[in-house]
Design a protein around this motif. Structure first.
Motif, PDB file in Angstrom:
ATOM      1  N   GLU A  81      28.516  85.356  93.204  1.00  0.00           N
ATOM      2  CA  GLU A  81      27.069  84.911  92.330  1.00  0.00           C
ATOM      3  C   GLU A  81      26.128  84.464  92.901  1.00  0.00           C
ATOM      4  O   GLU A  81      25.930  83.114  93.023  1.00  0.00           O
ATOM      5  N   ILE A  82      24.102  84.263  92.280  1.00  0.00           N
ATOM      6  CA  ILE A  82      23.520  83.885  92.512  1.00  0.00           C
ATOM      7  C   ILE A  82      23.373  83.027  91.274  1.00  0.00           C
ATOM      8  O   ILE A  82      22.976  84.226  90.364  1.00  0.00           O
ATOM      9  N   GLU A  83      23.185  82.407  91.270  1.00  0.00           N
ATOM     10  CA  GLU A  83      23.164  81.600  90.258  1.00  0.00           C
ATOM     11  C   GLU A  83      21.065  81.089  89.635  1.00  0.00           C
ATOM     12  O   GLU A  83      21.178  80.693  90.785  1.00  0.00           O
ATOM     13  N   ALA A  84      20.922  81.712  88.891  1.00  0.00           N
ATOM     14  CA  ALA A  84      19.793  81.800  89.197  1.00  0.00           C
ATOM     15  C   ALA A  84      18.521  80.110  89.229  1.00  0.00           C
ATOM     16  O   ALA A  84      17.643  79.971  89.775  1.00  0.00           O
ATOM     17  N   ASP A  85      19.596  78.920  88.140  1.00  0.00           N
ATOM     18  CA  ASP A  85      18.651  77.669  88.367  1.00  0.00           C
ATOM     19  C   ASP A  85      18.949  77.572  89.968  1.00  0.00           C
ATOM     20  O   ASP A  85      18.366  76.337  90.603  1.00  0.00           O
TER      21      ASP A  85
END
Length: 791
Positions: A81-85
């Protein structure tokens, strides 16, 4: 004779001024013609050189930023997953530190913009579906990036934020190799080119425009001129990826105005008519020549005094031109370099790769980027070069122009980043393995204890059970080391004086190290207070000293130094991962053989050892690394071959008073007849816990996970006295059950168990709940249960 002399003197005198006048006119006309042509040659030459420099600079400027986008994309490969933060934080750092970006965005696999950095000024892009982008080249670039798996670039487009520019799309891959999404670097033409050509000196002497491959103006400082009618204009092609711009460069109108005067013609007329002013005229011409020389010197400084190195070599690799910046970096003169070959300056391990890269210059786009190590005045340094071929009329390479810069610091930062990411990944793997193994050990040790209880002390299987217990204990120690490296070990931190702790361990170390090695302790006078786990800190000191001992098989000395240090900006420049603040330091210095660069890079990796097979597990320093990181500290290694090693541990300094140590009384392991709810997903562990509790007299309700436990609580909560919950279970873990109990206002007592991360159980909502870490013994379980039931 006197009369004849007087008669002939006027005639001779007439020819003298005439000859003087003719000579003067000839000299003045010649000088005037030479200066006028010299000005033209000066403008043509300086403009050609400036255009070459700007072509190389802009191509490398754009190319480096595209490399930044590609590198950032590669650093995200393999993530589920690519975490937005996390993306916003890392992308924000790049946008802040690398000029020229309009935005850096995260685009998911459906071509929808999910994260925009920075948000200010880029609001129209947020959540934008690029399938509906009005520019076809955007959709074409995304399709090509998805198909080829490489970074792609759009043509010049009208940006959604306003203005013109272009965008790059670097694909990011899932663990299975499919495209997860794209790192999108957006560049506004004016912002990018302004940041590249920001020198006021350059803009005051030149004017230029940039034309796209579709004929549209990419950039014009005054917003109107096209550059087609400029005197001394030079055209250069700027190539990057599959795009091409045309640079039109010419001297500025102000620069031309300073030289387009009629002084030369006036001086010529004055010289012809008044030869008596020849000296003044010559003086004035000399002054003008000097002014032109100063102007030419300024142009030369502008071209040659760049921080980037500029060289030109022939096809044999011999220097034809070197810039002063190149001479400065390599600590030599231009005369010493001209005619010599550049390859001897390159590290021997990089020569074959460098030569192979240069061979590609004969193929389009006749440009190549290469990173290599070179022997400079400051030793071996990493240099990045953008090399471009100069072709002859037949299209063959006749010369090579290279623009280079020192990227040693950048390479070190990249290596440290990759090392940190690798160690984090290994730590997660080690923690996961230790978690599963602890469940296995819990079953082994539990059944072993039950077997020992059922058998009489002198049973013939007793020695075998003792060997099984010894092996299980060794396996338990190994899992604790893995958990320490993975920063998932149970911690019992408290305030302690690092000096006192080191002194208490010194007696043990003195016996452990041996007689051939002398060991000394040097401590600060004032207390050195840290918040740490005393047992783990002792393990750090013992492992460092044992590692130092093994580095000195012929004997030597070990010095332990306890002190403190303030980390400031100067230290951060060399160790950028260190946080500012006051730190307690624990240093172990030995006089051993030291380490080479390759060994230093691997010294904290698990299972890496320089000892012979069977003489070391390679977990000693890996354990030290994990413990120190778990205490929010860091480690510095200073070692050279033949000069010994110093390993310094930095721990955050803590405020407060160190409490006196008072041993607690142990509770007797007894049973009871209360009802206990047990939730454990591992069948073998659940079986052994059921038998331990039932044999101690307790009534048991056994469940396989948190959901079954919550259902049992709904049915039987009134008769349940205690819940024993595994922290991590499929579906719902112990924390979810605790949250459910808290939400209903229940005061049911809870005991958590886990073979994994204890810090998950130390959240604000469950910090008061006791935790047993696997593998635990029967007496530990029964004592904890009885203690909770008795309040």
């Amino acid at each position: 004779m006197p009369d004849e002399t007087l008669h002939n003197r006027p005639r001779r005198t007439f020819w003298i001024p005439l000859a003087f006048l003719l000579v003067s006119v000839a000299v003045l006309v010649g000088l005037w013609w030479h200066l006028d042509n010299g000005k033209h040659r000066h403008f043509e030459t300086s403009t050609e050189i400036a255009a070459d420099q700007l072509e190389l600079r802009l191509e490398s400027w754009i190319g480096w930023r595209l490399d930044v986008v590609a590198f950032f994309g590669r650093s995200l490969d393999g993530r589920r997953e690519i975490e937005a933060d996390d993306f916003s934080r890392r992308a924000g750092r790049i946008v802040d530190e690398v000029s020229g970006f309009q935005a850096m965005n995260w685009i998911d696999g459906e071509w929808v913009v999910r994260v925009v950095v920075p948000e200010t000024g880029n609001e129209p892009v947020a959540a934008f579906d690029l399938h509906g982008h009005p520019e076809e080249s955007v959709r074409t670039a995304l399709t090509a990036a998805q198909r080829t798996g490489t970074i792609q670039l759009s043509s010049m487009i009208e940006l959604v934020q306003g203005g013109t520019g272009f965008a790059s799309y670097g694909p990011v891959f899932n663990p299975d190799g499919t495209v997860k999404g794209y790192v999108n670097g957006v560049f506004r033409n004016r912002t990018l080119i302004d940041s590249c050509f920001s020198s006021d000196e350059f803009r005051s002497h030149f004017r230029f425009v940039m034309i796209g491959d579709d004929g549209r103006t990419v950039y014009a400082p005054d917003g109107s001129e096209t550059g087609e009618s400029w005197p001394f204009a030079v055209r250069r092609s700027i190539d990057f990826l599959d795009n091409s711009w045309t640079l039109i460069l010419a001297p500025s109108a102000e620069t031309l105005a300073t030289s387009n005067t009629y002084a030369d013609e006036v001086l010529l007329a004055v010289g012809v008519l008044f030869s008596i002013f020849l000296a003044l005229t010559m003086s004035n011409l000399w002054k003008r020549g000097h002014a032109l020389s100063v102007s030419e010197e300024r142009y030369r400084l502008l071209v040659e005094n760049q921080t980037d190195m500029l060289v030109k070599v022939d096809v044999e690799g011999r220097f034809l031109f070197v810039s002063p910046s190149f001479c400065k970096v390599f600590g030599t003169s231009e005369e010493a370099l001209l005619g010599s070959r550049f390859m001897p300056l390159v590290h021997e391990d990089d020569r074959e790769r460098t030569a192979a890269a240069l061979e590609t210059l004969s193929d389009p786009p006749h440009s190549v980027y290469v990173e290599l190590r070179a022997l400079t005045a400051n030793g071996w340094r990493w240099l990045a070069w953008v090399d471009s071929a100069v072709l002859d009329e037949q299209g063959a390479v006749k010369e090579i122009i290279g623009v280079g810069r020192d990227i040693t610091d950048q390479k070190h930062l990249e290596e440290k980043l990759l090392q940190s990411q690798k160690m984090e990944a290994i730590g997660q793997l080690a923690g996961g393995v230790a978690h599963d193994f602890n469940n296995i050990l819990q079953a082994i040790r539990g059944h072993l204890e039950l077997a020992e209880i059922e058998l009489h002390p002198h049973h013939q299987a007793g020695p075998h059970l003792a060997e099984i217990r010894s092996a299980a204990d060794r396996a338990t120690d190994l899992t604790r080391q893995l958990l320490a490296f993975g920063r998932r070990q149970v911690m019992q931190p408290k305030l302690l004086d690092l000096r006192v702790h080191a002194e208490q361990a010194f007696t043990l170390l003195d016996r452990l190290i041996g007689e051939r090695i002398t060991i000394a302790l040097v401590s600060a006078h004032d207390p050195i207070t840290v918040r740490a786990d005393a047992r783990q800190l002792e393990q750090v000191l013992v492992n460092l000293c044992v590692n130092a001992r093994d580095a000195m098989p012929e004997g030597g000395s070990i010095t332990i130094v306890v002190g403190s240090r303030v980390i400031d900006e100067s230290f951060q420049r060399t160790e950028p991962w260190a946080k500012p603040g006051t730190y307690a330091t624990l240093a172990v210095r030995d006089t051993g053989a030291g380490m080479d660069e390759k060994t230093r890079a691997q010294v904290f990796e698990p299972f890496f050892t320089t000892k012979p097979t069977g003489e070391g597990t390679g977990l000693g320093l890996a354990t030290v690394f994990g413990i120190v990181k778990q205490h929010d500290g860091f480690i510095d290694v200073d070692s050279l071959e033949g000069e010994g090693t110093t390993i310094t541990v930095f721990l955050p300094f803590a405020e407060g008073k160190v409490a006196d140590e008072t041993p607690s009384e142990s509770s007797e392991a007894v049973g009871g007849n209360e009802t206990i709810l047990l939730a454990e997903d591992d069948p073998s562990v659940r079986t052994v816990l059921e038998q331990m509790l039932q044999e101690a007299g307790y009534r048991l309700i056994s469940t396989r996970d948190g959901r079954e436990a919550m259902e049992a609580l709904d049915r039987n909560q009134a008769e349940i006295d205690l819940a024993i919950l595994d922290l991590i279970m499929p579906g719902a873990g112990g924390l979810e059950v605790v949250e459910q109990l808290r939400s209903t206002g229940s005061t049911l007592k809870v005991l958590l168990t886990s073979g994994y991360s204890p810090d998950l159980a130390r959240s604000a909502t469950v910090s008061d709940i006791p935790l047993l870490t696997k593998p635990f013994q029967r007496d530990e379980l029964l004592t904890a249960v009885r203690s909770l039931l008795d309040g």
